[in-house]
Design a protein around this motif. Structure first.
Motif, PDB file in Angstrom:
ATOM      1  N   SER A   1      36.960  38.477  53.782  1.00  0.00           N
ATOM      2  CA  SER A   1      38.150  37.981  54.479  1.00  0.00           C
ATOM      3  C   SER A   1      38.964  39.108  55.105  1.00  0.00           C
ATOM      4  N   ASN A   2      38.440  40.366  54.994  1.00  0.00           N
ATOM      5  CA  ASN A   2      39.102  41.534  55.598  1.00  0.00           C
ATOM      6  C   ASN A   2      40.535  41.725  55.091  1.00  0.00           C
ATOM      7  N   LYS A   3      40.725  41.550  53.804  1.00  0.00           N
ATOM      8  CA  LYS A   3      42.046  41.701  53.209  1.00  0.00           C
ATOM      9  C   LYS A   3      42.301  43.145  52.774  1.00  0.00           C
ATOM     10  N   GLU A   4      43.580  43.516  52.706  1.00  0.00           N
ATOM     11  CA  GLU A   4      43.952  44.791  52.122  1.00  0.00           C
ATOM     12  C   GLU A   4      43.909  44.653  50.603  1.00  0.00           C
ATOM     13  N   ILE A   5      43.125  45.512  49.956  1.00  0.00           N
ATOM     14  CA  ILE A   5      42.955  45.435  48.503  1.00  0.00           C
ATOM     15  C   ILE A   5      43.523  46.702  47.871  1.00  0.00           C
ATOM     16  N   TYR A   6      44.471  46.526  46.957  1.00  0.00           N
ATOM     17  CA  TYR A   6      45.082  47.658  46.264  1.00  0.00           C
ATOM     18  C   TYR A   6      44.589  47.643  44.819  1.00  0.00           C
ATOM     19  N   VAL A   7      43.837  48.701  44.466  1.00  0.00           N
ATOM     20  CA  VAL A   7      43.151  48.768  43.181  1.00  0.00           C
ATOM     21  C   VAL A   7      43.968  49.610  42.207  1.00  0.00           C
ATOM     22  N   TYR A   8      44.381  48.985  41.095  1.00  0.00           N
ATOM     23  CA  TYR A   8      45.166  49.686  40.074  1.00  0.00           C
ATOM     24  C   TYR A   8      44.407  49.653  38.754  1.00  0.00           C
ATOM     25  N   ARG A   9      44.040  50.836  38.254  1.00  0.00           N
ATOM     26  CA  ARG A   9      43.343  50.935  36.970  1.00  0.00           C
ATOM     27  C   ARG A   9      44.360  51.075  35.842  1.00  0.00           C
ATOM     28  N   LEU A  10      44.226  50.233  34.828  1.00  0.00           N
ATOM     29  CA  LEU A  10      45.123  50.305  33.683  1.00  0.00           C
ATOM     30  C   LEU A  10      44.958  51.610  32.919  1.00  0.00           C
TER      31      LEU A  10
END
Length: 309
Positions: A80-89
């Motif tokens: 879907s060409n979304k902006e994905i913000y990846v946060y590692r715990l």
């Protein structure tokens, strides 16, 4: 601003929900959407919510990289060409294969500290908690800042523009209903033509003395019908995305008005539904289009059986 939160079920209660509650309290204009992967028809709901969201937050826990549901959600977000913000715990937690930085190209982003993974048109950013909260803080006023002009404070003008924008949303719904009626009529005509041709198989000649003309017409009309059905689905998705954007703007304006009508309506609806999942009209409309496509396939199979058996 709507955020879809990708997470592993084992992290939901202890790690994810406290974060979401904290962010919801700090950034009251955001809506964080979280799904439980154990619910029925989870995937269809996830696909719909991801498409309607503005951005995606992927919270990576210890076992998130082993979750097939998380992989499916990430894959849909990328499609879907979304902006994905990846946060590692935890910095030591492994990323899912789709996000593994050892498998894809990476480069610096527009802001210092951004690491952007080269996933087609999607923007995938690996970020720490401070970066993510700064993003949420910036987005918290983004829609309103975009709406405001030098005339902000003139309540009469704001009310008039609000009424005009609500009318455009209602007009969009009417246009969608007109499109649905057109496609239902068109599909019904094609289906009727195919059935008529199948019933008249014995009366139609052979093409090149080998292939039945009815078979050729059936396959040709069936293929056209399938293309028409998927074109219908594409339009439904476009209308749904456009209407979701309009509703976000309307709700943003209502925050500065005496009554929050649309937001309150959604809260009342959510309360009445309790644990039941709300099924949007767009999802039901897509189901009708897919049923027509399935019916075309059945007609093509029936045409083969009548012509060659």
């Amino acid at each position: 601003m709507n955020y879809f939160v990708i997470h592993s079920g084992c992290d939901l209660e202890e790690r994810v929900m406290p974060l979401i509650e904290e962010w919801s309290a700090k950034f009251d204009r955001h809506r964080f959407v979280i799904l439980n992967g154990t619910k029925e028809e989870w995937l269809g709901d996830a696909v719909s919510k991801i498409r309607q969201s503005n951005k995606i937050i992927a919270i990576i826990g210890e076992k998130t990289n082993l979750s097939a549901n998380v992989d499916l959600e990430i894959d849909e977000a990328l499609k879907s060409n979304k902006e994905i913000y990846v946060y590692r715990l935890n910095d030591g937690y492994a990323l899912n294969k789709k996000l593994n930085i050892s498998n894809v190209e990476q480069h610096d982003g527009d802001v210092d500290g951004e690491i952007v993974l080269a996933h087609k048109k999607s923007k995938v950013v690996l970020c720490d908690r401070n970066y993510l909260e700064n993003l949420l803080r910036k987005d918290n006023g983004a829609v309103w800042d975009d709406l405001c002009s030098s005339d902000y404070g003139n309540e009469t003008k704001m009310l008039e523009q609000y009424k005009m924008f609500v009318q455009t949303s209602e007009e969009l719904v009417r246009r969608k209903q007109t499109v649905n009626s057109f496609y239902i009529t068109l599909n019904s005509v094609i289906i009727s033509a195919i059935i008529t041709v199948i019933c008249a198989t014995g009366e139609l000649p052979l093409f090149m003395d080998k292939i039945s003309v009815s078979f050729i017409i059936t396959v040709f009309c069936g293929l056209i019908g399938i293309v028409v059905s998927f074109s219908w689905v594409s339009l439904i998705n476009s209308y749904a995305d456009l209407n979701a954007s309009k509703m976000e703007i309307i709700q943003c304006i209502e925050e500065r008005m005496a009554f929050n009508l649309y937001s309150t309506e959604w809260k009342i609806l959510s309360t009445k539904l309790e644990n039941r999942r709300y099924k949007s009209f767009s999802r039901k409309e897509r189901m009708v289009a897919y049923l027509f496509a399935a019916l075309y396939l059945l007609c093509m199979v029936a045409g083969c059986i009548v012509c060659f058996v």
